[in-house]
Scaffold this motif. Structure first.
Motif, PDB file in Angstrom:
ATOM      1  N   TYR A  59       0.829  -1.203   0.000  1.00 42.19           N
ATOM      2  CA  TYR A  59       0.000   0.000   0.000  1.00 42.19           C
ATOM      3  C   TYR A  59       0.863   1.252   0.000  1.00 42.19           C
ATOM      4  N   ASP A  60       0.286   2.322  -0.535  1.00 37.94           N
ATOM      5  CA  ASP A  60       0.894   3.646  -0.447  1.00 37.94           C
ATOM      6  C   ASP A  60      -0.201   4.621  -0.037  1.00 37.94           C
ATOM      7  N   LEU A  61       0.225   5.767   0.452  1.00 39.74           N
ATOM      8  CA  LEU A  61      -0.723   6.763   0.956  1.00 39.74           C
ATOM      9  C   LEU A  61      -0.468   8.107   0.297  1.00 39.74           C
ATOM     10  N   THR A  62      -1.543   8.819  -0.025  1.00 36.89           N
ATOM     11  CA  THR A  62      -1.438  10.193  -0.494  1.00 36.89           C
ATOM     12  C   THR A  62      -2.308  11.041   0.423  1.00 36.89           C
ATOM     13  N   TYR A  63      -1.644  11.916   1.179  1.00 33.96           N
ATOM     14  CA  TYR A  63      -2.333  12.768   2.149  1.00 33.96           C
ATOM     15  C   TYR A  63      -2.457  14.183   1.605  1.00 33.96           C
ATOM     16  N   SER A  64      -3.656  14.744   1.686  1.00 37.37           N
ATOM     17  CA  SER A  64      -3.902  16.129   1.301  1.00 37.37           C
ATOM     18  C   SER A  64      -4.275  16.917   2.552  1.00 37.37           C
ATOM     19  N   SER A  65      -3.448  17.917   2.892  1.00 37.11           N
ATOM     20  CA  SER A  65      -3.793  18.755   4.045  1.00 37.11           C
ATOM     21  C   SER A  65      -4.943  19.700   3.697  1.00 37.11           C
ATOM     22  N   VAL A  66      -5.160  19.932   2.420  1.00 40.01           N
ATOM     23  CA  VAL A  66      -6.241  20.813   1.981  1.00 40.01           C
ATOM     24  C   VAL A  66      -7.594  20.200   2.329  1.00 40.01           C
ATOM     25  N   THR A  67      -7.761  18.919   2.038  1.00 43.46           N
ATOM     26  CA  THR A  67      -9.021  18.228   2.321  1.00 43.46           C
ATOM     27  C   THR A  67      -8.940  17.374   3.586  1.00 43.46           C
ATOM     28  N   ASP A  68      -7.771  17.312   4.201  1.00 41.65           N
ATOM     29  CA  ASP A  68      -7.486  16.449   5.352  1.00 41.65           C
ATOM     30  C   ASP A  68      -8.001  15.043   5.084  1.00 41.65           C
ATOM     31  N   SER A  69      -7.579  14.493   3.941  1.00 44.46           N
ATOM     32  CA  SER A  69      -7.991  13.144   3.573  1.00 44.46           C
ATOM     33  C   SER A  69      -6.779  12.355   3.082  1.00 44.46           C
ATOM     34  N   VAL A  70      -6.913  11.036   3.141  1.00 42.62           N
ATOM     35  CA  VAL A  70      -5.838  10.141   2.728  1.00 42.62           C
ATOM     36  C   VAL A  70      -6.392   9.150   1.714  1.00 42.62           C
ATOM     37  N   ALA A  71      -5.756   9.106   0.557  1.00 38.54           N
ATOM     38  CA  ALA A  71      -6.070   8.066  -0.423  1.00 38.54           C
ATOM     39  C   ALA A  71      -5.144   6.891  -0.118  1.00 38.54           C
TER      40      ALA A  71
END
Length: 176
Positions: A59-71
Motif C-alpha cells: 500500500y501507499d498513501l497520499t495525504y492532502s492537508s487541503v481536504t485532510d484526507s488520505v487516499a
C-alpha cells in the motif's frame, strides 16, 4: 569513578533510546506545496499478508492537508478463475473499525490463474492518524462480493511502517 561510569552509561542508554525512537524518513515520501496546504505521497509499504488469499498487500498513501484526507492505494493478488472487483476495505484496530468503499484501478492477469488487483479508498485524515497511532497492528479486511479476506502484519513491521507514516504526517503538518 563510579559516579563518572554511571553517568557515561546513563548517557549512552539515553542516546541509544533516542536513536531507537527516531525514524529516518528521507527518501520515504514526496511533499509538494499546493494552494492552501500540501500533498504528501508516502512510498509503498509492505508487510500485510493473507493466508486465505495467499497474497501480500502493498500500500501507499497520499495525504492532502487541503481536504485532510488520505487516499490509500493498494495492490494484492488472488488466484481465481474469474476476478471480481473489491467492494470495500476495513481497518480493524483494538478500539475501532474504519471502513471505506473501494474503487478498482485495474485488474490484470498474472501467471497461472493469478490476478493482480489495484484499488483505492479514501479515508478522513483523522481516521488514518488514529489507525497509525495504535500500538497493536491494525488488521485489514478486504470485501470481495460479500466475502471477507483478512490481512495481518507482524508487530515489528507495523511499528516500522507507522513510525514512517507518523513522522511524514509531522513533516506535512509543519509545511503548511
Amino acid at each position: 569513578m563510579v559516579k563518572k561510569t554511571f553517568l557515561m552509561i546513563a548517557a549512552f542508554m539515553l542516546l541509544a533510546a533516542a536513536s531507537l525512537q527516531a525514524q529516518d524518513v528521507k527518501g520515504k515520501y514526496i511533499l509538494r506545496s499546493v494552494e492552501g496546504g500540501s500533498i504528501v505521497f508516502i512510498y509503498p509499504q509492505e508487510g500485510y499478508k493473507s493466508k486465505e488469499m495467499a497474497s501480500k498487500l502493498v500500500y501507499d498513501l497520499t495525504y492532502s492537508s487541503v481536504t485532510d484526507s488520505v487516499a490509500v492505494n493498494f495492490t494484492y493478488t488472488n488466484k481465481v478463475q474469474t476476478p471480481a472487483p473489491l467492494d470495500s476495505i476495513v481497518f480493524v484496530t483494538s478500539s475501532a473499525r474504519y471502513a471505506a468503499p473501494a474503487s478498482m484501478l485495474y485488474i490484470e492477469p498474472k501467471k497461472s490463474d493469478k490476478w493482480e488487483n489495484r484499488a483505492s479508498a479514501n479515508f478522513p485524515g483523522d481516521d488514518i492518524k488514529a489507525i497509525t497511532a495504535e500500538q497493536n497492528p491494525a488488521q485489514i479486511i478486504l470485501y470481495i462480493q460479500g466475502k471477507e479476506y483478512l490481512f495481518e502484519i507482524p508487530e515489528k513491521v507495523w511499528r516500522k511502517n507507522t513510525g514512517i507514516i507518523n513522522k511524514v504526517f509531522d513533516v506535512a503538518k509543519y509545511n503548511y
